[in-house]
Design a protein around this motif. Structure first.
Motif, PDB file in Angstrom:
ATOM      1  N   SER A   1      -0.098   7.058  -6.396  1.00 18.90           N
ATOM      2  CA  SER A   1       0.633   7.280  -5.147  1.00 18.90           C
ATOM      3  C   SER A   1       0.893   8.766  -4.963  1.00 18.90           C
ATOM      4  CB  SER A   1       1.950   6.509  -5.177  1.00 18.90           C
ATOM      5  OG  SER A   1       2.803   7.065  -6.154  1.00 18.90           O
ATOM      6  N   GLU A   2       1.104   9.139  -3.705  1.00 21.25           N
ATOM      7  CA  GLU A   2       1.296  10.553  -3.424  1.00 21.25           C
ATOM      8  C   GLU A   2       2.557  11.067  -4.111  1.00 21.25           C
ATOM      9  OE1 GLU A   2       1.618  11.583   0.694  1.00 21.25           O
ATOM     10  OE2 GLU A   2       1.378  13.725   0.285  1.00 21.25           O
ATOM     11  N   VAL A   3       3.592  10.223  -4.134  1.00 17.60           N
ATOM     12  CA  VAL A   3       4.853  10.661  -4.725  1.00 17.60           C
ATOM     13  C   VAL A   3       4.678  10.898  -6.227  1.00 17.60           C
ATOM     14  CG1 VAL A   3       5.921   8.426  -5.272  1.00 17.60           C
ATOM     15  CG2 VAL A   3       7.337  10.291  -4.463  1.00 17.60           C
ATOM     16  N   SER A   4       3.854  10.072  -6.895  1.00 16.47           N
ATOM     17  CA  SER A   4       3.590  10.276  -8.321  1.00 16.47           C
ATOM     18  C   SER A   4       2.851  11.588  -8.537  1.00 16.47           C
ATOM     19  CB  SER A   4       2.725   9.158  -8.891  1.00 16.47           C
ATOM     20  OG  SER A   4       3.398   7.952  -8.885  1.00 16.47           O
TER      21      SER A   4
ATOM     22  N   LYS B   1       0.855  -1.197   0.000  1.00 19.81           N
ATOM     23  CA  LYS B   1       0.000   0.000   0.000  1.00 19.81           C
ATOM     24  C   LYS B   1       0.886   1.239   0.000  1.00 19.81           C
ATOM     25  CE  LYS B   1      -2.543  -1.106   3.655  1.00 19.81           C
ATOM     26  NZ  LYS B   1      -2.622  -2.501   4.077  1.00 19.81           N
ATOM     27  N   ASP B   2       0.423   2.296  -0.645  1.00 21.94           N
ATOM     28  CA  ASP B   2       1.187   3.540  -0.673  1.00 21.94           C
ATOM     29  C   ASP B   2       1.304   4.082   0.752  1.00 21.94           C
ATOM     30  OD1 ASP B   2       2.566   5.685  -1.799  1.00 21.94           O
ATOM     31  OD2 ASP B   2       0.749   6.902  -1.840  1.00 21.94           O
ATOM     32  N   GLY B   3       2.514   4.423   1.158  1.00 21.59           N
ATOM     33  CA  GLY B   3       2.728   4.965   2.491  1.00 21.59           C
ATOM     34  C   GLY B   3       2.763   3.928   3.584  1.00 21.59           C
ATOM     35  N   GLU B   4       2.769   2.647   3.209  1.00 23.10           N
ATOM     36  CA  GLU B   4       2.794   1.573   4.198  1.00 23.10           C
ATOM     37  C   GLU B   4       4.091   1.585   4.999  1.00 23.10           C
ATOM     38  OE1 GLU B   4       1.866  -2.227   2.478  1.00 23.10           O
ATOM     39  OE2 GLU B   4       2.933  -3.309   4.036  1.00 23.10           O
TER      40      GLU B   4
END
Lengths: 444, 228
Positions: free
Chosen positions: B197-200, B170-173
């Motif tokens: 994802s937040e980074v994307s 999961k994103d940020g896991e």
């Protein structure tokens, strides 16, 4: 040849002390770490690689010059070739030792060798350092053969006039040389092939050394001029080193009748050409950078020309151009003393040149926050002095155990000034070397 | 599809507190160089906060810029290593193989960001710091290079955990130590192959730039330029 003066042994002892000092420093460095050097982040190379490039540069004297002079059939080369080729072999040997001493874990240096391993890991053939490894090994092998091949007849001559253990050793070294026409023919053919092959090898070696820098995105390193610039610089410093070695041999081995002013004059002319070429390259490189006005490159540019490296930079220009050019250009000044003064300047100037290529660039990489400052320590100074000590030691031993002037080539020059010798009976004339009291007649 | 790990640094949010530096030291077993060595230019911080003054007194402003290994896709440090001690992983990381490194330091010279560090001596931890070493991270010996790994030990642990539970990450896991410790959330980490994802999302921002992007190293770290 086998009797030496007291001064000789004092010189050998001094050189051995320098070498031992270097060995001890290296062992201490292996025990503690490269932290005893002045390197830091971002200056990860400094004295180590300066000395490496310097010695590989000096090595370009011998084989290259001697090969070109052989191919050009320049008969005045005869007494010069062997001392030049010896410089090459010793300088490349030193140049090959330095990278091993400079790496962080010298005991793993064999990782650079492409040996079959069960992990199937080979060296990285994309790395200029891997190219360096192969170039230097090739050059060392080539120049050693180039030095040893024409020694065979001379060793045979020593064998034939000595007894006991000495006869055995020189007998082995002379590889069963009898001086038959067939053997002479083979030797001549081999030397001709080697002369042709060694020229591109020598050029490629210093080009590859320059690519250690030019292949990286470091300001003032990433430059297409570096290949030819380094080759020119190498031949330049190499000839200077050769002139100094010849002058020392002439003085201490009393070879005045062989190494005559004409040799220094001719090499002086070559040196003049290289000095002008060096200036041309340096000027072209700096001017291009200045006009390009790239901020990261200009930081390096000004640091070497105006700021903390300015004294070194201008010393380099004086040593490499301003002093040698008038001395070498004016015939009256192109004497043995004159060429020696110019050569001392050039050897110093070319060492500084390599230092100024490496250190100012690393001190000023792209991010101003990471700018650094380099200061050498005692360890680097000792290792550098030790490399000079090793050169002197090897040369002293060489001058003692090997005829430093190629005897058969001199005699070939006596009988056929420009032709190749055929079945000359080398053994008839007793062999002489500089350690004897009576040198050969001077009408060579 | 394989992951491609990336980071975004929001320069508007960075306060220059250097919590990331401390967290990185603790997570990755980085010894402190000490006063003497640091003054000789041998301080070792896998992530550093660069500070630059802008303007003249009295209108001067201090700007911060955290810099760590940019995990370049076209990393200049990789081709120059003669023994393959540094290489590119399938997940876009620039990896350093400590056992293979012989210490030519060529990679450190080639790196335009100066984020590769050399072990000039064997590392030393004064008591009781020797008791806080992270068992998941190798301690590097004298004579080799080291650098930011994006906390590869955390990446591997999370991947193995997800694989065991037969699910996707999961994103940020999980986050590298610097991101985890950033109080102002100036650092964001994630998988750029996941478009959501937040980074994307942040990397697509029109404030997004690359550090020394003109060199063509294709870094996987993006910097969000300051709004003011």
């Amino acid at each position: 040849m086998f009797h030496s003066s007291k001064q000789y042994w004092i010189a050998v002892a001094l050189a051995t002390c320098l070498v031992l000092a270097g060995v001890c420093t290296f062992l201490y460095q292996v025990y503690t770490g490269i932290g005893i050097w002045g390197l830091n982040s971002p200056v990860f190379w400094a004295f180590d690689i300066t000395n490496f490039v310097f010695w590989i540069g000096i090595s370009h004297a011998g084989t290259l010059i001697s090969a070109i002079l052989r191919l050009a059939n320049a008969t005045w080369r005869r007494p010069v070739t062997r001392c030049a080729e010896a410089i090459t072999v010793f300088a490349v040997t030193i140049g090959a030792i330095i990278p091993v001493c400079h790496i962080g874990r010298p005991w793993l240096a064999y990782y650079l060798i492409p040996y079959p391993s069960e992990r199937h890991i080979w060296p990285n053939f994309r790395s200029p350092l891997a190219w360096d490894f192969f170039a230097i090994i090739t050059y060392l092998t080539g120049s050693t053969s180039f030095l040893l091949l024409p020694m065979i007849p001379d060793w045979a001559a020593v064998r034939d006039c000595s007894t006991g253990l000495r006869k055995k050793i020189y007998g082995t070294l002379s590889l069963g040389w009898q001086g038959t026409p067939r053997q002479w023919h083979r030797l001549e053919t081999a030397m001709h092939i080697m002369s042709i092959v060694i020229v591109p090898v020598a050029v490629s070696v210093h080009t590859i050394v320059s690519w250690d820098f030019a292949m990286t995105p470091v300001p003032m390193w990433h430059s297409t001029i570096f290949g030819p610039y380094f080759v020119v610089g190498a031949i330049f410093s190499g000839i200077a080193g050769l002139i100094l070695a010849m002058a020392l041999l002439r003085k201490f081995l009393h070879l005045e009748d062989y190494l005559r002013p004409i040799h220094f004059q001719n090499l002086g002319k070559l040196l003049l050409t290289m000095s002008l070429l060096w200036f041309y390259f340096t000027f072209a490189e700096r001017l291009t950078t200045w006009y390009g006005n790239d901020p990261s490159e200009m930081a390096v540019f000004w640091s070497s020309i105006r700021q903390n490296f300015a004294p070194m930079f201008w010393t380099m220009v004086v040593c490499n151009f301003i002093i040698p050019v008038p001395i070498l250009a004016i015939k009256k000044l192109r004497t043995i003393t004159g060429t020696c003064i110019a050569s001392v300047g050039i050897v110093i100037g070319m060492w500084i040149e390599r230092f100024l290529i490496i250190v100012p660039a690393l001190e000023h990489k792209f991010l101003p926050y990471t700018y650094g400052h380099y200061q050498p320590t005692w360890a680097e100074m000792t290792l550098m002095a030790s490399s000079f000590g090793l050169m002197f030691l090897l040369y002293l031993l060489f001058a003692k155990f090997v005829p430093v002037i190629s005897v058969w080539e001199m005699k070939a020059g006596l009988h056929h000034p420009s032709a190749t010798p055929h079945a000359s009976t080398v053994t008839e004339v007793p062999i002489r070397s500089g350690f004897d009291d009576n040198p050969l007649p001077s009408d060579v | 599809m394989a992951h491609k790990w990336a980071m975004v640094v929001d320069l508007d949010r960075c306060t220059g507190c250097e919590a990331c530096v401390v967290a990185c030291h603790a997570e990755n077993n980085i010894p402190t160089a000490g006063e003497d060595q640091a003054s000789r230019g041998r301080a070792k911080h896998w992530i550093r906060v660069e500070s630059y003054w802008e303007g003249e007194y009295p209108d001067a402003r201090l700007r911060y810029q955290p810099v760590m290994c940019q995990q370049c896709d076209e990393a200049p440090c990789e081709p120059v290593c003669p023994v393959y001690a540094t290489y590119h992983t399938d997940e876009g990381l620039n990896a350093q193989v400590y056992n293979r490194c012989v210490g030519t330091r060529f990679c450190a010279n080639a790196c335009p960001y100066t984020v590769r560090f050399f072990n000039f001596y064997n590392p030393v931890w004064e008591k009781p710091l020797n008791l806080q070493l992270n068992p998941d991270v190798s301690v590097r010996s004298v004579g080799i290079m080291e650098k930011c790994t994006f906390c590869v030990q955390r990446i591997r642990a999370a991947e193995i955990q997800a694989e065991g539970e037969k699910r996707d990450l999961k994103d940020g896991e999980f986050n590298p130590a610097c991101v985890q410790s950033c109080a102002s959330k100036a650092l964001v980490f994630g998988d750029v192959h996941d478009p959501n994802s937040e980074v994307s999302r942040l990397a697509r921002s029109n404030r997004s730039t690359k550090l020394l992007g003109e060199l063509g190293t294709l870094p996987n770290v993006s910097y969000l330029q300051r709004g003011v």
